[in-house]
Scaffold this motif. Sequence first.
Motif, PDB file in Angstrom:
ATOM      1  N   LEU A  54       0.834  -1.200   0.000  1.00  0.00           N
ATOM      2  CA  LEU A  54       0.000   0.000   0.000  1.00  0.00           C
ATOM      3  C   LEU A  54       0.871   1.253   0.000  1.00  0.00           C
ATOM      4  N   ALA A  55       0.572   2.166  -0.898  1.00  0.00           N
ATOM      5  CA  ALA A  55       1.272   3.452  -0.941  1.00  0.00           C
ATOM      6  C   ALA A  55       0.616   4.407   0.059  1.00  0.00           C
ATOM      7  N   GLU A  56       1.163   5.604   0.165  1.00  0.00           N
ATOM      8  CA  GLU A  56       0.618   6.566   1.118  1.00  0.00           C
ATOM      9  C   GLU A  56       0.678   7.975   0.547  1.00  0.00           C
ATOM     10  N   GLY A  57      -0.336   8.754   0.831  1.00  0.00           N
ATOM     11  CA  GLY A  57      -0.322  10.181   0.529  1.00  0.00           C
ATOM     12  C   GLY A  57      -0.966  10.886   1.705  1.00  0.00           C
ATOM     13  N   VAL A 127       9.690   2.800   3.919  1.00  0.00           N
ATOM     14  CA  VAL A 127      10.081   4.083   4.499  1.00  0.00           C
ATOM     15  C   VAL A 127      10.109   5.142   3.408  1.00  0.00           C
ATOM     16  N   VAL A 128       9.223   6.100   3.469  1.00  0.00           N
ATOM     17  CA  VAL A 128       9.301   7.213   2.533  1.00  0.00           C
ATOM     18  C   VAL A 128       9.564   8.494   3.294  1.00  0.00           C
ATOM     19  N   THR A 129      10.042   9.473   2.558  1.00  0.00           N
ATOM     20  CA  THR A 129      10.563  10.674   3.203  1.00  0.00           C
ATOM     21  C   THR A 129       9.968  11.953   2.647  1.00  0.00           C
ATOM     22  N   SER A 130       9.006  11.803   1.724  1.00  0.00           N
ATOM     23  CA  SER A 130       8.508  13.010   1.061  1.00  0.00           C
ATOM     24  C   SER A 130       8.003  13.997   2.101  1.00  0.00           C
ATOM     25  N   SER A 131       8.365  15.213   1.909  1.00  0.00           N
ATOM     26  CA  SER A 131       8.000  16.230   2.886  1.00  0.00           C
ATOM     27  C   SER A 131       8.024  17.579   2.218  1.00  0.00           C
ATOM     28  N   ASP A 146      14.561  19.742   4.129  1.00  0.00           N
ATOM     29  CA  ASP A 146      14.990  19.566   2.753  1.00  0.00           C
ATOM     30  C   ASP A 146      15.444  18.117   2.594  1.00  0.00           C
ATOM     31  N   ARG A 147      15.844  17.763   1.350  1.00  0.00           N
ATOM     32  CA  ARG A 147      16.029  16.346   1.084  1.00  0.00           C
ATOM     33  C   ARG A 147      17.113  15.707   1.952  1.00  0.00           C
ATOM     34  N   ALA A 148      18.247  16.364   2.067  1.00  0.00           N
ATOM     35  CA  ALA A 148      19.329  15.781   2.859  1.00  0.00           C
ATOM     36  C   ALA A 148      18.885  15.581   4.305  1.00  0.00           C
ATOM     37  N   ARG A 150      15.880  15.175   5.355  1.00  0.00           N
ATOM     38  CA  ARG A 150      14.864  14.125   5.430  1.00  0.00           C
ATOM     39  C   ARG A 150      15.531  12.770   5.598  1.00  0.00           C
ATOM     40  N   TYR A 151      16.599  12.541   4.844  1.00  0.00           N
ATOM     41  CA  TYR A 151      17.272  11.250   4.964  1.00  0.00           C
ATOM     42  C   TYR A 151      18.059  11.143   6.261  1.00  0.00           C
ATOM     43  N   THR A 152      18.562  12.286   6.757  1.00  0.00           N
ATOM     44  CA  THR A 152      19.215  12.255   8.065  1.00  0.00           C
ATOM     45  C   THR A 152      18.228  11.805   9.124  1.00  0.00           C
ATOM     46  N   GLN A 204      12.522   0.526   0.941  1.00  0.00           N
ATOM     47  CA  GLN A 204      12.826   1.946   0.739  1.00  0.00           C
ATOM     48  C   GLN A 204      12.364   2.360  -0.650  1.00  0.00           C
ATOM     49  N   ALA A 205      11.748   3.525  -0.748  1.00  0.00           N
ATOM     50  CA  ALA A 205      11.380   4.088  -2.050  1.00  0.00           C
ATOM     51  C   ALA A 205      11.890   5.512  -2.106  1.00  0.00           C
ATOM     52  N   GLY A 206      12.718   5.796  -3.069  1.00  0.00           N
ATOM     53  CA  GLY A 206      13.349   7.112  -3.170  1.00  0.00           C
ATOM     54  C   GLY A 206      14.585   6.911  -4.007  1.00  0.00           C
ATOM     55  N   ASP A 207      14.868   7.840  -4.890  1.00  0.00           N
ATOM     56  CA  ASP A 207      15.783   7.532  -5.979  1.00  0.00           C
ATOM     57  C   ASP A 207      17.075   8.336  -5.989  1.00  0.00           C
ATOM     58  N   SER A 208      17.153   9.370  -5.195  1.00  0.00           N
ATOM     59  CA  SER A 208      18.355  10.214  -5.222  1.00  0.00           C
ATOM     60  C   SER A 208      19.557   9.438  -4.690  1.00  0.00           C
ATOM     61  N   GLY A 209      20.740  10.037  -4.802  1.00  0.00           N
ATOM     62  CA  GLY A 209      21.930   9.429  -4.226  1.00  0.00           C
ATOM     63  C   GLY A 209      21.740   9.152  -2.744  1.00  0.00           C
TER      64      GLY A 209
HETATM   65  C1  LIG Z   1       8.802   3.872  -6.559  1.00  0.00           C
HETATM   66  C2  LIG Z   1       8.563   4.971  -5.584  1.00  0.00           C
HETATM   67  C3  LIG Z   1       7.389   4.958  -4.833  1.00  0.00           C
HETATM   68  C4  LIG Z   1       7.111   5.971  -3.906  1.00  0.00           C
HETATM   69  N1  LIG Z   1       5.961   5.929  -3.191  1.00  0.00           N
HETATM   70  C5  LIG Z   1       5.693   6.914  -2.293  1.00  0.00           C
HETATM   71  C6  LIG Z   1       4.502   6.892  -1.531  1.00  0.00           C
HETATM   72  O1  LIG Z   1       3.663   6.002  -1.641  1.00  0.00           O
HETATM   73  N2  LIG Z   1       4.270   7.899  -0.663  1.00  0.00           N
HETATM   74  C7  LIG Z   1       5.157   8.918  -0.504  1.00  0.00           C
HETATM   75  O2  LIG Z   1       4.902   9.802   0.297  1.00  0.00           O
HETATM   76  N3  LIG Z   1       6.290   8.969  -1.214  1.00  0.00           N
HETATM   77  C8  LIG Z   1       6.583   7.998  -2.096  1.00  0.00           C
HETATM   78  N4  LIG Z   1       7.747   8.057  -2.818  1.00  0.00           N
HETATM   79  C9  LIG Z   1       8.638   9.226  -2.625  1.00  0.00           C
HETATM   80  C10 LIG Z   1       9.898   8.935  -1.853  1.00  0.00           C
HETATM   81  O3  LIG Z   1       9.669   8.553  -0.542  1.00  0.00           O
HETATM   82  C11 LIG Z   1      10.817  10.136  -1.792  1.00  0.00           C
HETATM   83  O4  LIG Z   1      10.281  11.087  -0.931  1.00  0.00           O
HETATM   84  C12 LIG Z   1      10.998  10.809  -3.098  1.00  0.00           C
HETATM   85  O5  LIG Z   1      11.285   9.856  -4.045  1.00  0.00           O
HETATM   86  C13 LIG Z   1      12.109  11.817  -2.978  1.00  0.00           C
HETATM   87  O6  LIG Z   1      13.268  11.206  -2.528  1.00  0.00           O
HETATM   88  P1  LIG Z   1      14.463  10.978  -3.520  1.00  0.00           P
HETATM   89  O7  LIG Z   1      14.915  12.335  -3.831  1.00  0.00           O
HETATM   90  O8  LIG Z   1      15.471  10.153  -2.808  1.00  0.00           O
HETATM   91  O9  LIG Z   1      13.894  10.261  -4.702  1.00  0.00           O
HETATM   92  C14 LIG Z   1       8.039   7.043  -3.746  1.00  0.00           C
HETATM   93  C15 LIG Z   1       9.209   7.033  -4.498  1.00  0.00           C
HETATM   94  C16 LIG Z   1       9.490   6.030  -5.390  1.00  0.00           C
HETATM   95  C17 LIG Z   1      10.764   6.056  -6.171  1.00  0.00           C
END
Ligand SMILES: Cc1cc2nc3c(=O)[nH]c(=O)nc-3n(C[C@H](O)[C@H](O)[C@H](O)COP(=O)(O)O)c2cc1C
Lengths: 436, 338
Positions: A54-57, A127-131, A146-148, A150-152, A204-209
């Motif tokens: 399940l994803a999250e928003g 674990v997602v970090t979007s903020s 900010d992104r750095a 968030r990962y910290t 983990q979902a997130g694509d940056s370095g």
């Molecule tokens: C495949 C994938 C799925 C993701 N799904 C979610 C999600 O369901 N909810 C969410 O808040 N962020 C989701 N994200 C966002 C990440 O948690 C992350 O905040 C975002 O990719 C920015 O980080 P990054 O710069 O490392 O990519 C997803 C990212 C990826 C790559």
Amino acid sequence: MSRGKKQVHLAAHFPGVNSTTVWSDPRSGSQIDFSSFEHLARTAERGLFDFFFLAEGLRLREHAGRIHDLDVVGRPESITVLNALAAVTDRLGLAATVNATFNEPYELARRLASLDHLSAGRAAWNVVTSSDAFTGENFRRGGFLDRADRYTRAAEFLGVVRELWDSWTPGGEPGTFAHSGPQFRIEGRFPVPRSPQGQPVVIQAGDSGEGREFAASAADVIFTRHSTLEAGREFYADVKGRLARYGRRPDDLKIMPGVTYVLGDSDADAQERAAEIRRQQVSPQNAILALEQVWGRDLSGYDPDGPLPDIDPDPDSVLVQGRVRVADPVGVARKWRALSEEKGLSIRQTVIETGSRQSFVGSPATVAAALEEFVATDAADGFILVPHLTPGGLDDFVDRVVPLLQERGVFRTEYAGTTLRSHLGLPEPVWKGDTP
Amino acid sequence: MTSTRPLHLAAELVAGSGRADPGTAARTVALARLAEAAALDFLTHDDSFAGPGLDALAVLARVAPETRSVGLVPTVTTTHTEPFHVQAAVATLDWVSRGRAGWRIAVSPTGAEARLLGRRPAPPTAELWQEAGEVAEVSRKLWDSWEDDAEIRDVATGRFIDRRKLHHVNFQGATFSVKGPSTVPRPPQGNPVTVVDATRPAARDTAAHHADVALVRAASAEEAAALRAELHRGARAHGRDPGQLRVLLSLTVDFDAYEGGAGALAELIAGWHGGGAVDGFHLVPAVPERDLERFVAGTVTRLRERGLFRADYEGVTLRDHLGLARPVSQYATTGVSV
Ligand SMILES: Cc1cc2nc3c(=O)[nH]c(=O)nc-3n(C[C@H](O)[C@H](O)[C@H](O)COP(=O)(O)O)c2cc1C
């Protein structure tokens, strides 16, 4: 035992809030009734999948200051749904996406450990970090990272959560914890014993370095968007190459892209269906929205069946909120214009043409072969399947593709173990509680 | 008049100590089915951050698909949690139970609880109940933030929802603010049932203001009646209809020590309820398996024989069991738009 072929891992993404889901199809059901979740989870378990995802928003998307109304909107809270699904499934892993920015380690560790117990060892945390400040407006904490940073926070967050999960001895003796770090200073007694799989699985979902590094250091599974053979191999090599630095083996981290698929009786039939699905996904209104997302301007006066606007994008716009922003709007607009002029495409046709294509299209045999190739050639360890129909979108895959993968000897014919860790072939986590 | 008021019966599942072992889910399901066979209104499941045991809302979500009718009311704390997450989880419990969810609001007053979270020190209890009231209020707003008919799936215009029926709540409280709307569509009951233990004076005004069900403890029928009258006065002062507030007496029962056993308890319940002191009873069994079993087999059977308690569920939602109306979304009535 000879080492057989590299096995394919499969997971099911509940098709809810995204533009992949075709809600206009008459077969499209509720995205919120429990029966929909039950149907998809039971189907995934029938197909012997590793887990249900399940994803999250945390805030509804907005467009030009108004709530976005064209895609599926509204979903239940993940961990609660997964606890209920634990009652109607036996083996299927149950993965919840939960943000590390808008939660506290103790509370989340307790909720995830509870899910792991109530499902007898099947829990996972993505674990997602979007903020951003936009999402933060729903929370006490607000939006500030900010992104750095968030990962910290995420890295220390996960570390603390694992300390808590490890605070009981494997023998069942309760222990105490005391953590003092830059982000969190907490102490006390963790109320939940170690669960059947030692610790919930971490995705983990997130694509940056920063994101890749975080995954290499700490995750069991990566959920990625790299779903072509070339991009997949590059990503795979990059991420697996980072593991040694953390004393980990390549097999300790499974790479699973989210992928869509369209099946047909023949390859040609599947291609036709795929084109039709893309038209359903990109309604005339969605085409204008996609355009506005790039241009950052109100383009509601444009005809979706007409040509692209000749004005330039506004590079600083935040017209669309709650969605990843287009990195280089001017560059994207230039590319779109060139494409539309070259092929004589309307706005809607351009959006369809440039939008992401279904990852796997073909007869069941074609799709099974392609999935095997991806895994055999190290473009992925498996897939998180994203069907475009709720809740029946996985039925045909399980009925028609899974048996072919089994015939090919790359997919299990029964669950070997009971925990998600065992499905994923992940090692039992070593108990760190005793180390001083 | 008072004698024909329906009697409401509820029970505590774990008497405050949910163990966490592989048998937890099975044992809780068995208890819930026992209560359901007796047509009890709802089950509470205690919880606090200090534990021990599993998250109560998680346990009841696990129980939901294995039961059909009984109401499910976990304790949910409001001091260190995010109101937005809390309301989403409770609304989701209502979705997965198909309209049987409630929540018993509680606060976390101790320093030990505060140190588990590290978010802030524990403020004075009066402030915590004030905040709990705000969490109840914002939760109701968020549950109402989607009108019932917001989802339209209108293929002609390409719209999945009618956004005029989704509302920002723009809530500004003393310790938090929430923009809204919720990410969860309006749950089946409109608003899941809000329960507050109003025994302690600090919680009483919050109960009068926000609770659908108030739990009280009292040593005599007179004391219970006085508490109920106080809660009704408070509800009226907050502009509520006291007829929409049920007051249940929480009673810890140890049948091994209870003189007269199940029969005597039936007498007491019939007497206090018939005399108008309370709307029903919330049984807290000293030993869950044993005491719930005896309560159901002995006490409930006798009450039923006397025509004082229903033989079977008449409705499907917890609100139905409690005789509480399904609220109309506050935004639908005011028509205030985004
Ligand atoms: C495949 C994938 C799925 C993701 N799904 C979610 C999600 O369901 N909810 C969410 O808040 N962020 C989701 N994200 C966002 C990440 O948690 C992350 O905040 C975002 O990719 C920015 O980080 P990054 O710069 O490392 O990519 C997803 C990212 C990826 C790559």
